[in-house]
Design an enzyme around this catalytic site. Sequence first.
Site, mmCIF file in Angstrom:
data_model
loop_
_atom_site.group_PDB
_atom_site.id
_atom_site.type_symbol
_atom_site.label_atom_id
_atom_site.label_comp_id
_atom_site.label_asym_id
_atom_site.label_seq_id
_atom_site.Cartn_x
_atom_site.Cartn_y
_atom_site.Cartn_z
ATOM 1 N N VAL A 140 -36.443 -22.138 5.637
ATOM 2 C CA VAL A 140 -37.765 -22.642 6.033
ATOM 3 C C VAL A 140 -38.160 -21.932 7.327
ATOM 4 O O VAL A 140 -37.423 -21.079 7.836
ATOM 5 C CB VAL A 140 -37.774 -24.193 6.200
ATOM 6 N N VAL A 141 -39.343 -22.289 7.849
ATOM 7 C CA VAL A 141 -39.863 -21.577 9.027
ATOM 8 C C VAL A 141 -38.851 -21.540 10.190
ATOM 9 O O VAL A 141 -38.033 -22.447 10.332
ATOM 10 C CB VAL A 141 -41.186 -22.220 9.517
ATOM 11 N N GLU A 142 -38.985 -20.486 11.017
ATOM 12 C CA GLU A 142 -38.029 -20.297 12.119
ATOM 13 C C GLU A 142 -38.398 -21.222 13.281
ATOM 14 O O GLU A 142 -38.923 -20.775 14.318
ATOM 15 C CB GLU A 142 -38.047 -18.812 12.545
ATOM 16 N N ASP A 160 -39.738 -26.311 -1.893
ATOM 17 C CA ASP A 160 -40.671 -26.098 -0.781
ATOM 18 C C ASP A 160 -41.435 -27.409 -0.602
ATOM 19 O O ASP A 160 -41.267 -28.359 -1.384
ATOM 20 C CB ASP A 160 -41.624 -24.921 -1.078
ATOM 21 N N MET A 164 -38.631 -15.043 2.442
ATOM 22 C CA MET A 164 -37.176 -14.966 2.305
ATOM 23 C C MET A 164 -36.644 -15.886 1.206
ATOM 24 O O MET A 164 -35.811 -15.494 0.398
ATOM 25 C CB MET A 164 -36.495 -15.293 3.641
ATOM 26 N N GLU A 205 -25.404 -11.045 6.659
ATOM 27 C CA GLU A 205 -24.470 -11.469 7.709
ATOM 28 C C GLU A 205 -24.067 -12.909 7.397
ATOM 29 O O GLU A 205 -24.938 -13.776 7.278
ATOM 30 C CB GLU A 205 -25.158 -11.434 9.081
ATOM 31 N N ASN A 251 -29.394 -8.087 14.979
ATOM 32 C CA ASN A 251 -30.501 -8.230 15.923
ATOM 33 C C ASN A 251 -30.025 -8.124 17.370
ATOM 34 O O ASN A 251 -30.755 -7.656 18.237
ATOM 35 C CB ASN A 251 -31.237 -9.552 15.693
ATOM 36 N N SER A 267 -32.830 -16.189 11.677
ATOM 37 C CA SER A 267 -32.569 -14.852 12.230
ATOM 38 C C SER A 267 -32.090 -14.953 13.661
ATOM 39 O O SER A 267 -31.519 -13.994 14.170
ATOM 40 C CB SER A 267 -33.825 -13.984 12.234
ATOM 41 N N ASN A 284 -35.043 -8.538 5.052
ATOM 42 C CA ASN A 284 -36.287 -8.450 4.297
ATOM 43 C C ASN A 284 -36.579 -7.002 3.892
ATOM 44 O O ASN A 284 -36.523 -6.133 4.760
ATOM 45 C CB ASN A 284 -37.410 -8.993 5.204
ATOM 46 N N LYS A 315 -35.910 -26.957 11.307
ATOM 47 C CA LYS A 315 -34.653 -26.617 10.634
ATOM 48 C C LYS A 315 -33.640 -27.760 10.747
ATOM 49 O O LYS A 315 -33.019 -28.132 9.748
ATOM 50 C CB LYS A 315 -34.058 -25.322 11.205
ATOM 51 N N HIS A 358 -27.454 -14.739 6.662
ATOM 52 C CA HIS A 358 -28.638 -14.013 7.126
ATOM 53 C C HIS A 358 -28.947 -12.831 6.214
ATOM 54 O O HIS A 358 -28.271 -11.807 6.257
ATOM 55 C CB HIS A 358 -28.407 -13.547 8.576
HETATM 56 P P1 NAD Z 1 -42.197 -18.023 5.446
HETATM 57 O O1 NAD Z 1 -43.170 -18.609 6.403
HETATM 58 O O2 NAD Z 1 -42.652 -16.939 4.566
HETATM 59 O O3 NAD Z 1 -41.628 -19.183 4.507
HETATM 60 C C1 NAD Z 1 -41.212 -20.421 4.956
HETATM 61 C C2 NAD Z 1 -41.394 -21.404 3.832
HETATM 62 O O4 NAD Z 1 -40.753 -22.605 4.178
HETATM 63 C C3 NAD Z 1 -42.856 -21.760 3.554
HETATM 64 O O5 NAD Z 1 -43.149 -21.567 2.182
HETATM 65 C C4 NAD Z 1 -42.952 -23.221 3.928
HETATM 66 O O6 NAD Z 1 -43.872 -23.939 3.118
HETATM 67 C C5 NAD Z 1 -41.543 -23.669 3.684
HETATM 68 N N1 NAD Z 1 -41.174 -24.903 4.363
HETATM 69 C C6 NAD Z 1 -41.529 -25.342 5.563
HETATM 70 N N2 NAD Z 1 -40.941 -26.558 5.796
HETATM 71 C C7 NAD Z 1 -40.191 -26.837 4.708
HETATM 72 C C8 NAD Z 1 -39.367 -27.943 4.347
HETATM 73 N N3 NAD Z 1 -39.213 -28.973 5.135
HETATM 74 N N4 NAD Z 1 -38.735 -27.883 3.139
HETATM 75 C C9 NAD Z 1 -38.900 -26.840 2.322
HETATM 76 N N5 NAD Z 1 -39.708 -25.795 2.619
HETATM 77 C C10 NAD Z 1 -40.334 -25.793 3.787
HETATM 78 O O7 NAD Z 1 -40.953 -17.606 6.328
HETATM 79 P P2 NAD Z 1 -39.859 -16.486 6.012
HETATM 80 O O8 NAD Z 1 -40.327 -15.202 6.562
HETATM 81 O O9 NAD Z 1 -39.483 -16.577 4.587
HETATM 82 O O10 NAD Z 1 -38.663 -16.967 6.931
HETATM 83 C C11 NAD Z 1 -37.814 -18.017 6.551
HETATM 84 C C12 NAD Z 1 -36.551 -17.955 7.382
HETATM 85 O O11 NAD Z 1 -35.897 -16.709 7.163
HETATM 86 C C13 NAD Z 1 -36.761 -18.036 8.869
HETATM 87 O O12 NAD Z 1 -35.718 -18.744 9.438
HETATM 88 C C14 NAD Z 1 -36.737 -16.594 9.321
HETATM 89 O O13 NAD Z 1 -36.343 -16.435 10.657
HETATM 90 C C15 NAD Z 1 -35.671 -16.060 8.400
HETATM 91 N N6 NAD Z 1 -35.734 -14.609 8.187
HETATM 92 C C16 NAD Z 1 -36.924 -13.997 8.028
HETATM 93 C C17 NAD Z 1 -36.956 -12.621 7.821
HETATM 94 C C18 NAD Z 1 -38.264 -11.915 7.619
HETATM 95 O O14 NAD Z 1 -38.310 -10.698 7.786
HETATM 96 N N7 NAD Z 1 -39.315 -12.610 7.187
HETATM 97 C C19 NAD Z 1 -35.762 -11.896 7.789
HETATM 98 C C20 NAD Z 1 -34.559 -12.578 7.939
HETATM 99 C C21 NAD Z 1 -34.549 -13.936 8.132
#
Ligand code: NAD
Length: 710
Positions: A397-399, A340, A321, A459, A497, A426, A450, A404, A447
């Site tokens: 960053v990670v969910e 990152d 994302m 959103e 969602n 999300s 993907n 967060k 929001h």
């Molecule tokens: P991802 O795992 O692909 O990427 C997360 C990135 O965050 C990684 O590169 C990780 O190294 C980095 N990270 C972790 N801790 C960090 C920090 N302290 N500072 C900076 N970077 C850091 O995850 P994603 O799929 O891109 O999801 C990211 C967010 O987007 C989540 O909250 C997820 O719920 C939301 N989201 C995801 C989707 C989807 O379909 N993948 C859709 C909508 C929203």
Amino acid sequence: MYSGKAVRLNALENGITELVLDLNGSSVNKLNQQTLMELEAVVERLHQPSNAVTGLLIRSAKPAFVVGADVTEFTGKFQQSDSELLTWVQSVHSLFCSIENLPFPTVSMINGLALGGGFELALCTDYRVMADSAKVGFPEVNLGICPGWGGTVRLSRLISIDTALTWLVTGKPQAANTALQLGVVDRIAPLETCRDSAISLLNDAGSNYQEKRLHKRAPVVKNTSWDNDFSAFVDSYSSKLDPNYPAATEIINTVKSHVSLPFEQALDTEAQAFVRLAKGDAAQALVGLFINEQQMKKAAKHWLKQAKPVAKGAVLGAGIMGGGVAYQSAVSGVPIVMKDIREDALTLGCDTAAHLLDKLVKKGRLAVQDKQHILDSITPTLHYEGFRDVDVVVEAVVENAQVKTSVLADVEAYIAPDAVLASNTSTISIDWLAQGLKRPEQFCGMHFFNPVHLMPLVEVIRGRHTNDQTITRTVAYAAAMGKLPIVVNDCPGFLVNRVLFPYFNGFNRLLAQGVDFERIDRVMEAFGWPMGPAYLADVIGLDTMVHADQVLQKGFPDRMTHDGEPVIEALLASGALGQKNGRGFYEYESGAGGGRNKTASSTVRHIINERLQASDEVSDEEIVDRLMIPLCTESIRCLEDGIVTSAAEVDMGLIAGLGFPRFRGGALRYVDSIGLQAFAKKIEKYHQHGALYHVTDGLRKRIESGSTYY
Ligand code: NAD
């Protein structure tokens, strides 16, 4: 000579008269009732011999020529009876024929867009001069209708049948060069000289225009070459025809049947096709959607007016994302810092952006020299330098709620006091994430879906403390990225969602009853979804699915819990993640040509069989109802709970965020099309399947008051 609210007539030199389209109070010319009425009055006047007019130039005083009929008037018109609608269309035909038959040469000066009714008007004149930057076309098919004011008739007599049909069924606007090469227009010129060029055509017309008229109205001879062209078009296009969108098929059949008829009969044939389409469900839904879209854009513009523009953004996380947000921001002209904690994640984020830009270059939509400039506007970093002057930070960053909150608190210390902080979470509540912040009023959700570059919806989530400036700025950033922003209030799952997971809950209940998932997918795809629920779960990722589902179960325990362990959870426990690791409801293997082949997984069948609670006969209609009722009912609840403020926002959110079938117009339009009373009866029929099948108080009230959602 005449000055109305939409049309003016000016006398120029040598008896040449200029009809200027200039709709008061509107940035564009539309052929609304007012304009048509004034055109009628003006044309009647022009027919009077006492006027001594020698030629007519039709032009626009706005940047576009005419963008079409006024679609907002369609809703009322399409409710009329077939015969009333037919009479209306025929009255415009006679107006346009009256323009076509004026006793002197006529020319349209197409300075900008001439679409739909605007292009039809231009086709009525003897000559057309087009600015080299202008475009013409018939987008009606996108509204589920055909051109109804002579467009299919005049175009199919002017150019070859295969090209005419391509223009009519794709709905794509066409460039000036193409129009000139095909003889759709007589001249193209730079905008500044278009008017002179048009007037010189009138001065030189002599009596040639009469011959042109005869030729233009003459029926086409369907010889072998015509047949070949027609068949070639149908062969090349038939795989794209979709029975859910009947307009394209109707256009092909209509043109085929009227092309060799006398002109007036051909117009009648077209008028009847128009009425048939206009009265159909698809046109009603698609026209409604167009109006919703305009409404949303207007709302976004309203926010934009109040917003400070976003000159620089930042994104935390360079994953799926974060990388997508960085690309989208940069390609839209807003430089962005991408942070990152892993160097390899930054490299991957930048490579993904480069790859997407290469695709644009390959398609000819981006100049090679611009690619590097866009890439340079993404600044990858492992630290917080460069954050001091950003306007909006998107956290992606990670969910994980703990990660967060700690990241958000960190970044807040590095940004300017008036910068906006937004989370792409999300599922996690915006109010919950705001707890650790010093400036919760400058925090909201943003929001994205993907893949970010393809999915149009964002959103923008307002938390309890979020102030208006934060919302306007975030909306402005989303709009600057070319996205459709919808402002929603905070709740578990937000809008999209929250509505999607009840649908999956219904899916799980069907699985437990022994209904095959491949069959469910087939039925829901036939209903119009781009993919059925099993395939969609695989695309989303089973880990993400389970996580989001748990958040929603916790948020709405009265109705979103399951009877026993859901199949998707068991599947995830077996190590299946969906498309990510090639194992989900389907197993995925790379196929020839880079595509992916999917076959139903035998593991899933085994897991499902272990969980069978019953083995009931279920009809296709029941499958649709059992999935659509929870989705539609939750949409109704979102409106009742004030998560969004209008039915249009709910429906646009589902169409832009989920791929809800466009021809059904969205969940609430779908409920309207079934009828509220009939929908409530359907819900009651399935009440034994749990609290998701429950008529809400708001729905009951609407039924009692006889109102609908639109
Ligand atoms: P991802 O795992 O692909 O990427 C997360 C990135 O965050 C990684 O590169 C990780 O190294 C980095 N990270 C972790 N801790 C960090 C920090 N302290 N500072 C900076 N970077 C850091 O995850 P994603 O799929 O891109 O999801 C990211 C967010 O987007 C989540 O909250 C997820 O719920 C939301 N989201 C995801 C989707 C989807 O379909 N993948 C859709 C909508 C929203």
